[in-house]
Design a protein around this motif. Structure first.
Motif, PDB file in Angstrom:
ATOM      1  N   ALA A  34       0.828  -1.210   0.000  1.00  0.00           N
ATOM      2  CA  ALA A  34       0.000   0.000   0.000  1.00  0.00           C
ATOM      3  C   ALA A  34       0.860   1.256   0.000  1.00  0.00           C
ATOM      4  O   ALA A  34       0.844   2.050   0.946  1.00  0.00           O
ATOM      5  N   ARG A  35       1.629   1.419  -1.055  1.00  0.00           N
ATOM      6  CA  ARG A  35       2.463   2.599  -1.246  1.00  0.00           C
ATOM      7  C   ARG A  35       2.462   2.933  -2.731  1.00  0.00           C
ATOM      8  O   ARG A  35       2.261   2.062  -3.579  1.00  0.00           O
ATOM      9  N   PRO A  36       2.748   4.190  -3.097  1.00  0.00           N
ATOM     10  CA  PRO A  36       2.801   4.562  -4.512  1.00  0.00           C
ATOM     11  C   PRO A  36       3.900   3.788  -5.247  1.00  0.00           C
ATOM     12  O   PRO A  36       4.947   3.471  -4.685  1.00  0.00           O
ATOM     13  N   ARG A  37       3.625   3.529  -6.499  1.00  0.00           N
ATOM     14  CA  ARG A  37       4.542   2.723  -7.311  1.00  0.00           C
ATOM     15  C   ARG A  37       5.953   3.306  -7.362  1.00  0.00           C
ATOM     16  O   ARG A  37       6.946   2.581  -7.250  1.00  0.00           O
ATOM     17  N   SER A  38       6.090   4.623  -7.513  1.00  0.00           N
ATOM     18  CA  SER A  38       7.430   5.228  -7.593  1.00  0.00           C
ATOM     19  C   SER A  38       8.228   4.978  -6.316  1.00  0.00           C
ATOM     20  O   SER A  38       9.425   4.701  -6.357  1.00  0.00           O
ATOM     21  N   GLU A  39       7.567   5.057  -5.173  1.00  0.00           N
ATOM     22  CA  GLU A  39       8.229   4.813  -3.893  1.00  0.00           C
ATOM     23  C   GLU A  39       8.652   3.343  -3.762  1.00  0.00           C
ATOM     24  O   GLU A  39       9.742   3.036  -3.289  1.00  0.00           O
ATOM     25  N   ILE A 108      12.108  -8.397 -10.438  1.00  0.00           N
ATOM     26  CA  ILE A 108      11.067  -7.797  -9.606  1.00  0.00           C
ATOM     27  C   ILE A 108      10.247  -6.894 -10.510  1.00  0.00           C
ATOM     28  O   ILE A 108      10.777  -5.954 -11.100  1.00  0.00           O
ATOM     29  N   SER A 109       8.942  -7.198 -10.621  1.00  0.00           N
ATOM     30  CA  SER A 109       8.045  -6.440 -11.497  1.00  0.00           C
ATOM     31  C   SER A 109       7.077  -5.623 -10.667  1.00  0.00           C
ATOM     32  O   SER A 109       6.705  -6.009  -9.560  1.00  0.00           O
ATOM     33  N   PHE A 110       6.633  -4.506 -11.240  1.00  0.00           N
ATOM     34  CA  PHE A 110       5.735  -3.584 -10.546  1.00  0.00           C
ATOM     35  C   PHE A 110       4.523  -3.278 -11.418  1.00  0.00           C
ATOM     36  O   PHE A 110       4.655  -3.100 -12.631  1.00  0.00           O
ATOM     37  N   ALA A 111       3.351  -3.200 -10.778  1.00  0.00           N
ATOM     38  CA  ALA A 111       2.126  -2.803 -11.476  1.00  0.00           C
ATOM     39  C   ALA A 111       1.241  -2.076 -10.473  1.00  0.00           C
ATOM     40  O   ALA A 111       1.271  -2.360  -9.269  1.00  0.00           O
ATOM     41  N   ASP A 112       0.453  -1.136 -10.978  1.00  0.00           N
ATOM     42  CA  ASP A 112      -0.499  -0.462 -10.103  1.00  0.00           C
ATOM     43  C   ASP A 112      -1.553  -1.468  -9.670  1.00  0.00           C
ATOM     44  O   ASP A 112      -2.093  -2.220 -10.491  1.00  0.00           O
ATOM     45  N   ALA A 113      -1.833  -1.509  -8.373  1.00  0.00           N
ATOM     46  CA  ALA A 113      -2.847  -2.420  -7.850  1.00  0.00           C
ATOM     47  C   ALA A 113      -4.233  -1.896  -8.207  1.00  0.00           C
ATOM     48  O   ALA A 113      -4.440  -0.681  -8.281  1.00  0.00           O
ATOM     49  N   PRO A 114      -5.178  -2.793  -8.432  1.00  0.00           N
ATOM     50  CA  PRO A 114      -6.540  -2.349  -8.737  1.00  0.00           C
ATOM     51  C   PRO A 114      -7.129  -1.523  -7.601  1.00  0.00           C
ATOM     52  O   PRO A 114      -6.783  -1.709  -6.435  1.00  0.00           O
ATOM     53  N   GLY A 115      -8.011  -0.604  -7.943  1.00  0.00           N
ATOM     54  CA  GLY A 115      -8.719   0.196  -6.946  1.00  0.00           C
ATOM     55  C   GLY A 115      -7.822   1.145  -6.173  1.00  0.00           C
ATOM     56  O   GLY A 115      -8.130   1.475  -5.030  1.00  0.00           O
ATOM     57  N   GLY A 118      -2.414   0.613  -4.076  1.00  0.00           N
ATOM     58  CA  GLY A 118      -0.959   0.606  -3.951  1.00  0.00           C
ATOM     59  C   GLY A 118      -0.301  -0.005  -5.170  1.00  0.00           C
ATOM     60  O   GLY A 118      -0.718   0.227  -6.303  1.00  0.00           O
ATOM     61  N   THR A 119       0.705  -0.828  -4.912  1.00  0.00           N
ATOM     62  CA  THR A 119       1.523  -1.400  -5.976  1.00  0.00           C
ATOM     63  C   THR A 119       1.616  -2.908  -5.823  1.00  0.00           C
ATOM     64  O   THR A 119       1.908  -3.402  -4.728  1.00  0.00           O
TER      65      THR A 119
END
Length: 168
Positions: A34-39, A108-115, A118-119
């Motif tokens: 539960a944090r922004p993707r950039s962080e 390690i992959s990153f995607a915006d979480a639904p709703g 977070g990430t």
């Protein structure tokens, strides 16, 4: 023998007997932080953050521009050291060592979480590590990273009386 091969042999000695020999195609482990993707992306690129996630099992330190050195079991007489390059892509980062065939041992992959929750972070290991260990290591790393990013600390029972050894 490369460091990755040596580490694989150590892990295989511990748990390899439970697994059939064969494919090293590992299923990834995914968790939402539960944090922004950039962080979150910045956290996973930082050697100090990675060292905190590894805890007593290892440390990660920069060893050259664009690369890090992973030291597993740093307190032993013969720690396993893996020097890796870090490749940052649009939705992932990859760690791979010299001589790797282009497939990174750690992705390690990153995607915006639904709703807007977070990430989503996905870790995948390839190479000599048995799947049972890679999934357990990935889950522990994700769990500890999520706790650290969301609460500022990593949970432990180290100071809990139930974690103490009983007197004999």
């Amino acid at each position: 023998m490369s460091v990755v091969d040596r580490a694989g042999h150590i892990v295989n000695d511990l748990v390899g007997s439970v697994l059939p020999a064969g494919a090293r195609r590992h299923r990834p482990q995914t968790m939402t932080i539960a944090r922004p993707r950039s962080e979150v992306e910045r956290f996973w690129r930082d050697p100090e953050s990675l060292s905190r996630v590894l805890g007593e099992f290892g440390e990660v330190r920069p060893n050259h521009p664009g690369g890090v050195e992973w030291v597993l079991d740093p307190d032993s007489e013969d720690p396993v050291v893996w020097r890796s390059d870090l490749v940052v892509e649009s939705a992932s980062i990859r760690f791979f060592g010299p001589g790797d065939d282009g497939s990174a041992p750690v992705t390690i992959s990153f995607a915006d979480a639904p709703g807007d929750l977070g990430t989503e972070v996905k870790i995948e290991f390839t190479g000599p590590v048995p799947e049972i260990m890679s999934r357990a290591m990935a889950f522990k790393a994700l769990y500890r990273a999520r706790a650290l990013m969301q609460t500022g600390e990593i949970p432990t029972i180290r100071h809990n009386p139930s974690a103490r050894e009983s007197a004999r």
